[in-house]
Scaffold this motif. Structure first.
Motif, short mmCIF file in Angstrom:
data_model
loop_
_atom_site.label_atom_id
_atom_site.label_comp_id
_atom_site.label_asym_id
_atom_site.label_seq_id
_atom_site.Cartn_x
_atom_site.Cartn_y
_atom_site.Cartn_z
N LYS A 189 20.92 -57.22 31.19
CA LYS A 189 21.90 -56.15 31.12
C LYS A 189 21.96 -55.67 29.67
N VAL A 190 21.92 -54.37 29.48
CA VAL A 190 21.86 -53.80 28.14
C VAL A 190 23.03 -52.84 27.94
N PHE A 191 23.69 -52.96 26.80
CA PHE A 191 24.78 -52.04 26.43
C PHE A 191 24.36 -51.27 25.18
N LEU A 192 24.46 -49.96 25.26
CA LEU A 192 24.26 -49.11 24.09
C LEU A 192 25.58 -48.41 23.80
N GLU A 193 26.06 -48.59 22.58
CA GLU A 193 27.37 -48.06 22.22
C GLU A 193 27.24 -46.85 21.30
N CYS A 194 28.16 -45.92 21.47
CA CYS A 194 28.17 -44.70 20.66
C CYS A 194 29.60 -44.34 20.31
N VAL A 195 29.83 -44.06 19.03
CA VAL A 195 31.17 -43.69 18.56
C VAL A 195 31.06 -42.41 17.74
N GLN A 196 32.00 -41.47 18.00
CA GLN A 196 32.04 -40.24 17.21
C GLN A 196 33.42 -40.10 16.56
N ASP A 197 33.42 -39.50 15.36
CA ASP A 197 34.66 -39.39 14.61
C ASP A 197 35.14 -37.96 14.49
N MET A 198 34.71 -37.08 15.40
CA MET A 198 35.01 -35.65 15.29
C MET A 198 36.03 -35.19 16.32
N ASP A 199 36.59 -36.12 17.09
CA ASP A 199 37.58 -35.78 18.12
C ASP A 199 37.00 -34.81 19.17
N HIS A 200 35.70 -34.94 19.44
CA HIS A 200 35.05 -34.07 20.43
C HIS A 200 35.38 -34.52 21.84
N GLU A 201 35.51 -33.50 22.72
CA GLU A 201 35.79 -33.80 24.13
C GLU A 201 34.54 -34.30 24.86
N ASN A 202 33.41 -33.68 24.56
CA ASN A 202 32.18 -33.97 25.32
C ASN A 202 31.33 -35.02 24.63
N MET A 203 30.77 -35.90 25.43
CA MET A 203 29.79 -36.85 24.91
C MET A 203 28.64 -36.97 25.91
N PHE A 204 27.47 -37.26 25.39
CA PHE A 204 26.24 -37.22 26.18
C PHE A 204 25.36 -38.42 25.84
N TRP A 205 24.59 -38.84 26.83
CA TRP A 205 23.48 -39.75 26.60
C TRP A 205 22.20 -39.08 27.07
N TYR A 206 21.23 -39.01 26.15
CA TYR A 206 19.91 -38.48 26.45
C TYR A 206 18.87 -39.57 26.28
N ARG A 207 17.78 -39.36 26.98
CA ARG A 207 16.61 -40.20 26.79
C ARG A 207 15.49 -39.30 26.25
N GLN A 208 14.78 -39.79 25.21
CA GLN A 208 13.71 -39.01 24.60
C GLN A 208 12.39 -39.73 24.76
N ASP A 209 11.43 -39.05 25.40
CA ASP A 209 10.08 -39.59 25.58
C ASP A 209 9.08 -38.55 25.13
N PRO A 210 7.96 -39.00 24.54
CA PRO A 210 6.96 -38.03 24.02
C PRO A 210 6.52 -37.04 25.09
N GLY A 211 6.53 -35.76 24.71
CA GLY A 211 6.08 -34.71 25.61
C GLY A 211 7.08 -34.28 26.65
N LEU A 212 8.13 -35.06 26.83
CA LEU A 212 9.15 -34.73 27.85
C LEU A 212 10.42 -34.19 27.23
N GLY A 213 10.51 -34.19 25.92
CA GLY A 213 11.72 -33.70 25.27
C GLY A 213 12.88 -34.64 25.52
N LEU A 214 14.06 -34.06 25.61
CA LEU A 214 15.27 -34.84 25.87
C LEU A 214 15.72 -34.61 27.30
#
Lengths: 112, 114
Positions: free
Chosen positions: A18-43
């Protein structure tokens, strides 16, 4: 300076872990996203959250889940890691009605 | 559905030469367009954006892009590149009417040679 911080730059995990990836933003933004990036496929969008406890599936949600218990934090969870999930994972945030994304530096995950 | 095509996966160019990175899109919603740059081992940062108004958009580091609605294109240009412009460049288009979700192209790797 605005910031999106991803907890780990590099991770190596074994198949089935089981893997956890954590992300924190300090800009008080409403929206947050997770993307995956692979060569040639973009995001490719995995999951999107527009508010606390709210989430929507993106293009490739299979094998992933997310959690957003606080506005500033958005976690990506791989319940049982597989080798085809070896990739670069990018977290981003944005204000509510703009497409301008602010990205973290990425987490490179290797699943053996 | 929205899609973004970056026609060149790699563009090699000599320093101080001009460059154009091509981007074509298809979209069924109101179009906002973006170019992002990713330097090695870093996340993406916004280079420029088109939301409305003038079709010629200027961004950071001397880059500019032109929105062409009839050709559904948003090509990125720079009249004279530097070694430091070596990076991967991503074109993106809004994918919903709220304007808060993007579809990205596959990326173009710009390689500036001395």
């Amino acid at each position: 300076d605005v910031k999106v911080t991803q907890s780990s730059r590099y991770l190596v995990k074994r198949t089935g872990e089981k893997v956890f990836l954590e992300c924190v933003q300090d800009m008080d933004h409403e929206n947050m996203f997770w993307y995956r990036q692979d060569p040639g496929l973009g995001l490719r969008l995995i999951y999107f959250s527009y508010d606390v406890k709210m989430k929507e599936k993106g293009d490739i949600p299979e094998g992933y889940s997310v959690s957003r218990e606080k506005k500033e934090r958005f976690s990506l969870i791989l319940e049982s890691a597989s080798t085809n999930q070896t990739s670069m994972y990018l977290c981003a945030s944005s204000p509510r009605y703009t497409g301008e994304l602010f990205f973290g530096e990425g987490s490179r995950l290797t699943v053996l | 559905a929205q899609s973004v095509t970056q026609l060149d996966s790699q563009v090699p160019v000599f320093e101080e030469a001009p460059v154009e990175l091509r981007c074509n899109y298809s979209s069924s919603v109101s179009v906002y367009l973006f170019w992002y740059v990713q330097y090695p081992n870093q996340g993406l940062q916004l280079l420029l954006k088109y939301l409305s108004g003038s079709t010629l958009v200027k961004g950071i580091n001397g880059f500019e892009a032109e929105f062409n609605k009839s050709q559904t294109s948003f090509h990125l240009r720079k009249p004279s590149v530097h070694i430091s412009d070596t990076a991967e460049y991503f074109c993106a288009v809004t994918r919903n009417n709220a304007g808060n979700m993007l579809t990205f192209g596959g990326g173009t790797r710009l390689m500036v040679k001395p």
